[in-house]
Design a protein around this motif. Structure first.
Motif, PDB file in Angstrom:
ATOM      1  N   ILE A   1       0.881  -1.182   0.000  1.00 60.65           N
ATOM      2  CA  ILE A   1       0.000   0.000   0.000  1.00 60.65           C
ATOM      3  C   ILE A   1       0.914   1.226   0.000  1.00 60.65           C
ATOM      4  O   ILE A   1       1.565   1.508   1.007  1.00 60.65           O
ATOM      5  N   PRO A   2       0.992   1.943  -1.115  1.00 65.33           N
ATOM      6  CA  PRO A   2       1.906   3.092  -1.131  1.00 65.33           C
ATOM      7  C   PRO A   2       1.385   4.228  -0.244  1.00 65.33           C
ATOM      8  O   PRO A   2       0.156   4.385  -0.084  1.00 65.33           O
ATOM      9  N   LEU A   3       2.313   5.005   0.284  1.00 60.57           N
ATOM     10  CA  LEU A   3       1.912   6.148   1.124  1.00 60.57           C
ATOM     11  C   LEU A   3       1.105   7.164   0.317  1.00 60.57           C
ATOM     12  O   LEU A   3       0.234   7.849   0.851  1.00 60.57           O
ATOM     13  N   THR A   4       1.409   7.215  -0.991  1.00 54.44           N
ATOM     14  CA  THR A   4       0.660   8.158  -1.839  1.00 54.44           C
ATOM     15  C   THR A   4      -0.829   7.793  -1.860  1.00 54.44           C
ATOM     16  O   THR A   4      -1.689   8.658  -1.899  1.00 54.44           O
ATOM     17  N   LEU A   5      -1.115   6.476  -1.811  1.00 58.57           N
ATOM     18  CA  LEU A   5      -2.516   6.047  -1.800  1.00 58.57           C
ATOM     19  C   LEU A   5      -3.187   6.462  -0.490  1.00 58.57           C
ATOM     20  O   LEU A   5      -4.331   6.940  -0.484  1.00 58.57           O
ATOM     21  N   VAL A   6      -2.425   6.333   0.612  1.00 59.81           N
ATOM     22  CA  VAL A   6      -2.972   6.731   1.908  1.00 59.81           C
ATOM     23  C   VAL A   6      -3.243   8.242   1.888  1.00 59.81           C
ATOM     24  O   VAL A   6      -4.308   8.710   2.316  1.00 59.81           O
ATOM     25  N   GLY A   7      -2.275   8.993   1.347  1.00 61.79           N
ATOM     26  CA  GLY A   7      -2.438  10.453   1.269  1.00 61.79           C
ATOM     27  C   GLY A   7      -3.636  10.813   0.407  1.00 61.79           C
ATOM     28  O   GLY A   7      -4.445  11.683   0.770  1.00 61.79           O
ATOM     29  N   THR A   8      -3.783  10.126  -0.724  1.00 62.63           N
ATOM     30  CA  THR A   8      -4.916  10.420  -1.621  1.00 62.63           C
ATOM     31  C   THR A   8      -6.235  10.092  -0.914  1.00 62.63           C
ATOM     32  O   THR A   8      -7.217  10.831  -1.050  1.00 62.63           O
ATOM     33  N   ALA A   9      -6.242   8.986  -0.180  1.00 68.21           N
ATOM     34  CA  ALA A   9      -7.462   8.590   0.526  1.00 68.21           C
ATOM     35  C   ALA A   9      -7.860   9.666   1.538  1.00 68.21           C
ATOM     36  O   ALA A   9      -9.032  10.061   1.619  1.00 68.21           O
ATOM     37  N   TRP A  10      -6.864  10.159   2.261  1.00 69.17           N
ATOM     38  CA  TRP A  10      -7.176  11.210   3.242  1.00 69.17           C
ATOM     39  C   TRP A  10      -7.601  12.501   2.534  1.00 69.17           C
ATOM     40  O   TRP A  10      -8.515  13.191   2.987  1.00 69.17           O
ATOM     41  N   GLY A  11      -6.933  12.774   1.417  1.00 70.46           N
ATOM     42  CA  GLY A  11      -7.284  13.989   0.666  1.00 70.46           C
ATOM     43  C   GLY A  11      -8.709  13.925   0.140  1.00 70.46           C
ATOM     44  O   GLY A  11      -9.480  14.881   0.271  1.00 70.46           O
ATOM     45  N   ILE A  12      -9.089  12.767  -0.424  1.00 70.67           N
ATOM     46  CA  ILE A  12     -10.413  12.670  -1.059  1.00 70.67           C
ATOM     47  C   ILE A  12     -11.505  12.406  -0.015  1.00 70.67           C
ATOM     48  O   ILE A  12     -12.528  13.113   0.023  1.00 70.67           O
ATOM     49  N   LEU A  13     -11.271  11.392   0.833  1.00 71.26           N
ATOM     50  CA  LEU A  13     -12.346  10.994   1.754  1.00 71.26           C
ATOM     51  C   LEU A  13     -12.500  11.967   2.919  1.00 71.26           C
ATOM     52  O   LEU A  13     -13.614  12.429   3.222  1.00 71.26           O
ATOM     53  N   ALA A  14     -11.370  12.272   3.584  1.00 76.88           N
ATOM     54  CA  ALA A  14     -11.471  13.105   4.790  1.00 76.88           C
ATOM     55  C   ALA A  14     -11.576  14.580   4.432  1.00 76.88           C
ATOM     56  O   ALA A  14     -12.501  15.274   4.892  1.00 76.88           O
ATOM     57  N   LEU A  15     -10.640  15.059   3.593  1.00 69.46           N
ATOM     58  CA  LEU A  15     -10.641  16.500   3.300  1.00 69.46           C
ATOM     59  C   LEU A  15     -11.700  16.877   2.264  1.00 69.46           C
ATOM     60  O   LEU A  15     -12.447  17.828   2.457  1.00 69.46           O
ATOM     61  N   GLY A  16     -11.759  16.113   1.160  1.00 64.42           N
ATOM     62  CA  GLY A  16     -12.701  16.453   0.088  1.00 64.42           C
ATOM     63  C   GLY A  16     -14.146  16.236   0.496  1.00 64.42           C
ATOM     64  O   GLY A  16     -14.876  17.209   0.806  1.00 64.42           O
ATOM     65  N   TYR A  17     -14.549  14.959   0.582  1.00 65.59           N
ATOM     66  CA  TYR A  17     -15.945  14.654   0.932  1.00 65.59           C
ATOM     67  C   TYR A  17     -16.255  15.079   2.370  1.00 65.59           C
ATOM     68  O   TYR A  17     -17.312  15.647   2.648  1.00 65.59           O
ATOM     69  N   GLY A  18     -15.311  14.816   3.298  1.00 65.24           N
ATOM     70  CA  GLY A  18     -15.529  15.184   4.701  1.00 65.24           C
ATOM     71  C   GLY A  18     -15.636  16.692   4.856  1.00 65.24           C
ATOM     72  O   GLY A  18     -16.492  17.199   5.591  1.00 65.24           O
ATOM     73  N   GLY A  19     -14.756  17.422   4.123  1.00 63.28           N
ATOM     74  CA  GLY A  19     -14.775  18.873   4.204  1.00 63.28           C
ATOM     75  C   GLY A  19     -16.089  19.443   3.673  1.00 63.28           C
ATOM     76  O   GLY A  19     -16.678  20.353   4.282  1.00 63.28           O
ATOM     77  N   ALA A  20     -16.533  18.893   2.547  1.00 61.39           N
ATOM     78  CA  ALA A  20     -17.798  19.366   1.967  1.00 61.39           C
ATOM     79  C   ALA A  20     -18.950  19.118   2.940  1.00 61.39           C
ATOM     80  O   ALA A  20     -19.820  19.991   3.138  1.00 61.39           O
ATOM     81  N   LEU A  21     -18.927  17.942   3.560  1.00 54.68           N
ATOM     82  CA  LEU A  21     -19.983  17.626   4.530  1.00 54.68           C
ATOM     83  C   LEU A  21     -19.878  18.538   5.739  1.00 54.68           C
ATOM     84  O   LEU A  21     -20.896  18.958   6.323  1.00 54.68           O
ATOM     85  N   ALA A  22     -18.631  18.877   6.126  1.00 52.10           N
ATOM     86  CA  ALA A  22     -18.426  19.765   7.278  1.00 52.10           C
ATOM     87  C   ALA A  22     -19.021  21.139   6.999  1.00 52.10           C
ATOM     88  O   ALA A  22     -19.763  21.692   7.826  1.00 52.10           O
ATOM     89  N   VAL A  23     -18.723  21.664   5.817  1.00 53.14           N
ATOM     90  CA  VAL A  23     -19.248  22.999   5.452  1.00 53.14           C
ATOM     91  C   VAL A  23     -20.777  22.964   5.473  1.00 53.14           C
ATOM     92  O   VAL A  23     -21.434  23.840   6.058  1.00 53.14           O
ATOM     93  N   LEU A  24     -21.326  21.894   4.884  1.00 53.64           N
ATOM     94  CA  LEU A  24     -22.792  21.770   4.827  1.00 53.64           C
ATOM     95  C   LEU A  24     -23.375  21.623   6.234  1.00 53.64           C
ATOM     96  O   LEU A  24     -24.356  22.287   6.594  1.00 53.64           O
ATOM     97  N   GLY A  25     -22.721  20.766   7.034  1.00 57.07           N
ATOM     98  CA  GLY A  25     -23.209  20.488   8.387  1.00 57.07           C
ATOM     99  C   GLY A  25     -23.159  21.738   9.253  1.00 57.07           C
ATOM    100  O   GLY A  25     -24.103  22.024  10.012  1.00 57.07           O
TER     101      GLY A  25
END
Lengths: 459, 430
Positions: free
Chosen positions: B392-416
């Protein structure tokens, strides 16, 4: 007013309940007519499984479908470590759906096993398939003849037949297992308790049934896969949905297949039911059991009488033809002639102008011409039969004929092996070395001499 | 602001610890994972048992923690609003964003603790089940080299033929096919090297093994390493290679040695390798432990998303509705990858044709919409890597955090936060 509404609602509810109760019977009949009723309660199921099958109701099918799709995908991707678990769940979700058990067991034994190049790994998957049916499928469906037949098929075809290049390994593994329990070819008169326990618990073989089968049709060598197939087919034709202990009729689903399998296994026992096995030297040679012929013929007669079908009459004719050739090879010419006359009497379509000698010559010529397609047990029987005759002639001082029989045996074996040029073909259908077959023939000749001499002395 | 967020997260943490749900969750995770080795049914090999345990233990952990994270987040705001504790909080000089982020941080701390506990338990059980007393030395070496490791695939140096006609390399009986690999500098001196290969044959009627000779030669080695074997088509094989130095060039040659006479069963087969993935070098990238940690970080990224989802729907709805909505989304997200793959394979075949095409178009539209709305969880699925020992490359972990936590999570945070700031707390509730 408020009370009136409450009374009205209670009355409406009661009316609804009454209506539902009236309709219940009709709905039940309708579902029964369209086979939509839930399966009969599980027998022998652990509480968790019984609960799951009831609690999930109709959703069981959906979950089983999803798991099935997952199996297909994993198999395509070669990721097979999860397949045994998924098959276990699917069968547990649909424990009465015998096709599911049969398919999953077949998939493991046939499709997954061949994904591995080495015989050891293949055997593990064949065994996984057998265990799924034998240890679990039959536990939940003890009165389904089809499931017994499917289990028998794994023994008869996957282990016993030549389709898989690793089948010699499977046969040896089965023989090793059985020899470790039986300490020989069959159950001793006073076996150890630990052996009986292993038979019952590990191999799911009932010693009483084994003895009964031996008494009725045998005795058999229980290290052979065909004997196991016979055992399960024999149990299957008795384990019908009706009253326990009452054999099924020809109309009972699955019984016909079990009868057919019994005939195939009995024929195989005649053809190759004598096993010389020594795991230490890797010796595994099967040769004919000529003494089983009367029982095999009797069973054919019974099945023909039971079904009165052309199909069974035809396969009996084929078997008799094969028996004539094998008996002739072993020098039992009078017995072979008698069967030939029986065939002529019984089958009016047979060309009566062909004499016994012509029949034998034509068959030997055809076998040599089509050696590539000749089944190995038939080839072994002919080569060992000729070597057996050579032994007897040598013992009688007829050295010239003995040499001629030896030459014919060698020539037949050479032709047979030359028709198998590829390694795979030789692995699957090759014959044992001539010396090995000669030792078998010598031992057989010795046994027959020993059996005959006391008889003469008694006279 | 940070102090307020930390204070609220501390309160959230304290509430969660006091509640029975936390204890129950711990018990459930421990019982499920510890009981798993007793109920799973593998193929009967040590490798199969280990892979199955990793797969199911990790899958079970992800499922339980995803449900727990969504459930507790959905209740974190909605239950406090219903119980009027939130009224005390919102009357203080605290911004809705601070409340939302504080709750998220508190819940994520719980997620981290739970994930750490579950991860530790899985790792401990894995060691216990593969200890010396249970497995033979050979099985242990094989497990360490093939499954309890992190390896990646290296493509050959030769240019891959392009074009529809050159997607396969055919090796006829007696013919050869060669690939050139360079051993990467990062490969350690004692690391095991494998050649991973898969092929099809011209003999389609039976899946018989094919006999082949592999010749592996290094730059400075006068005599190539030879190994003759029988290999089944359509199955991935891994051939252990002799040790090679980093930077060394390996010439790998396959010779088709099938020699059967034509016309008999087992006619010599032509072997077909896929030009891009037919033969690849499998190298060790890292140890199992670091790969396991990265897998846990991938799980934590999806928990971050589910926590954000629960908090946002909890800010909008009452607890039961919030839980229902969040679970429905969780369910659709979990199934979207599978539905997309399976449903697109099958097309509705009905008469009349216009109805069939309409249904197919509708199905396609729904799947596309689902893919657009739901996060790409399948892309960051640790189960695709860990059980097979894939790196599991670290880049994949970084991308996962970028997309799931920051991207989708961030959008949900703003909405929430926006929903929560506009929510009327003083409404009468029954």
């Amino acid at each position: 007013m408020k009370n009136l509404a409450a009374i009205f609602l209670i009355l409406a509810a009661l009316l609804g309940l009454w209506g539902a109760a009236r309709l219940h019977e009709q709905l039940w009949d309708y579902r029964a007519r369209h086979q939509l009723l839930p399966a009969a309660p599980l027998e022998n199921a652990p509480p968790l499984m019984a609960f799951t099958t009831v609690a999930l109701g109709g959703f069981r099918g959906l979950i089983a479908d999803l798991l099935w799709l997952r199996i297909i995908r994993l198999q395509q991707e070669g990721r097979i470590f999860e397949i045994a678990q998924l098959a276990d769940w699917i069968t547990k979700l649909e424990p009465h759906f015998t096709t599911v058990w049969a398919f999953q067991a077949w998939n493991m034994a046939y499709n997954i096993s061949v994904l591995f190049p080495d015989a050891e790994n293949r055997w593990r998957w064949v065994n996984n398939g057998i265990r799924l049916l034998r240890d679990e499928g039959l536990r939940y469906n003890p009165r389904n003849p089809n499931l017994y037949k499917e289990l028998g098929w794994l023994y008869q075809h996957k282990i016993g037949y030549i389709m898989d290049s690793a089948h010699p390994f499977y046969r040896r593994k089965l023989a090793e297992t059985m020899q470790a329990v039986l300490h020989g070819a069959r159950l001793e008169n006073h076996p150890e308790d630990t052996d009986l326990q292993r038979l019952r618990e590990e191999l799911k073989l009932d010693p009483a049934f084994m003895r009964q089968l031996d008494a009725e049709y045998g005795p058999f060598d229980w290290r052979l896969p065909e004997t196991h197939a016979l055992y399960w087919a024999w149990l299957g034709r008795q384990a019908t949905p009706g009253t326990p202990g009452v054999p099924g009729t020809p109309d009972t689903p699955g019984v016909r297949s079990c009868d057919q399998m019994m005939l195939q296994c009995l024929s195989a026992a005649f053809r190759q039911g004598r096993l010389d096995f020594d795991p230490a030297t890797d010796l595994y040679v099967t040769t004919p059991r000529l003494d089983l012929l009367p029982q095999v013929m009797k069973t054919y007669e019974e099945v023909i009488a039971r079904y009165n079908e052309r199909f069974f009459r035809e396969i009996y004719a084929n078997f008799l033809g094969e028996a004539i050739i094998i008996l002739h090879s072993y020098g039992r010419v009078s017995q072979a002639r008698e069967i030939y006359q029986q065939v002529l009497r019984r089958y009016p379509d047979v060309d009566r102008t062909i004499s016994y000698d012509d029949f034998i010559s034509a068959n030997f010529a055809a076998m040599q011409k089509n050696a590539g397609d000749l089944p190995p047990p038939d080839a072994v029987a002919i080569v060992e039969g000729l070597l057996f005759q050579a032994c007897r002639r040598k013992a009688a001082g007829d050295l010239a004929d003995a040499t001629e029989d030896e030459r014919r045996a060698r020539a037949f074996r050479d032709i047979y092996m030359q028709a198998r040029a590829s390694e795979d073909h030789r692995l699957r259908t090759g014959l044992p070395e001539l010396d090995m077959l000669r030792r078998q023939a010598e031992r057989r000749a010795q046994e027959e001499t020993n059996a005959v001499i006391p008889e003469r002395t008694a006279r | 602001m940070l102090l307020k967020i930390l204070a609220i997260s501390g309160l959230t943490l304290r509430t969660a610890i006091r509640s029975r749900v936390f204890g129950l969750l711990i018990a459930m995770v421990v019982i499920c994972i510890a009981g798993l080795p007793f109920v799973i049914k593998s193929d009967g090999t040590a490798a199969g048992q280990t892979q199955l345990f990793i797969h199911y233990a990790f899958g079970l952990t992800m499922t339980l923690l995803s449900i727990a994270a969504t459930w507790s987040a959905a209740g974190a705001i909605s239950l406090e609003v219903a119980g009027r504790q939130m009224h005390v909080l919102v009357t203080k000089p605290v911004h809705a964003a601070e409340i939302w982020l504080g709750k998220w941080l508190g819940l994520m701390t719980i997620n981290m603790v739970m994930l750490g506990l579950a991860g530790g338990l899985i790792y401990g059980l894995l060691h216990w089940n593969t200890r010396n007393a249970v497995l033979s030395a050979a099985d242990q070496v094989s497990l360490r080299e093939e499954i309890l490791t992190a390896h990646s695939l290296i493509a050959p140096e030769q240019p891959i033929p392009s074009g529809a006609g050159r997607t396969l390399s055919a090796v006829p009986p007696g013919g050869t096919q060669s690939w050139i690999f360079r051993v990467p500098e990062r490969v350690g001196p004692g690391d095991a090297l494998f050649l991973q290969f898969q092929f099809a044959t011209s003999r389609i009627e039976r899946q018989m093994p094919v006999t082949g000779l592999w010749l592996i030669g290094a730059d400075n080695s006068p005599k190539p390493y030879r190994t003759l074997g029988s290999y089944t088509p359509h199955v991935g094989h891994a051939l252990k290679l002799p040790p090679a130095a980093p930077g060394q060039r390996l010439t790998v040659t396959y010779k088709n040695v099938e020699t059967a006479a034509p016309g008999t069963p087992g006619t010599p087969a032509t072997v077909l390798f896929a030009a891009d993935t037919g033969a690849q070098l499998l190298i060790r990238e890292s140890g199992f432990e670091s790969n396991f940690t990265r897998a846990l970080l991938l799980v934590l990224a999806r928990l971050a998303f589910f926590t954000a989802l629960g908090l946002t729907v909890g800010a909008l709805f009452s607890f039961p509705v919030a839980v229902f909505t969040a679970f429905a989304f969780l369910f659709i997200t979990g199934l979207s990858g599978w539905i997309g793959a399976e449903a697109l394979m099958a097309e509705v075949d009905l008469a009349p044709a216009w109805l069939a095409s309409l249904l197919n178009a509708a199905t396609y539209g729904i799947i596309q919409l689902t893919h657009f709305v739901t996060p790409p969880l399948a892309r960051f699925e640790p189960l695709n890597f860990l059980p097979t020992g894939a790196f599991i490359p670290l880049t994949l972990v970084g991308t996962a955090w970028g997309i799931l936590a920051l991207g989708y999570g961030g959008a949900l945070a703003v909405l929430g936060i926006w929903i929560f700031s506009r929510r009327e707390m003083g409404m009468t509730t029954v």
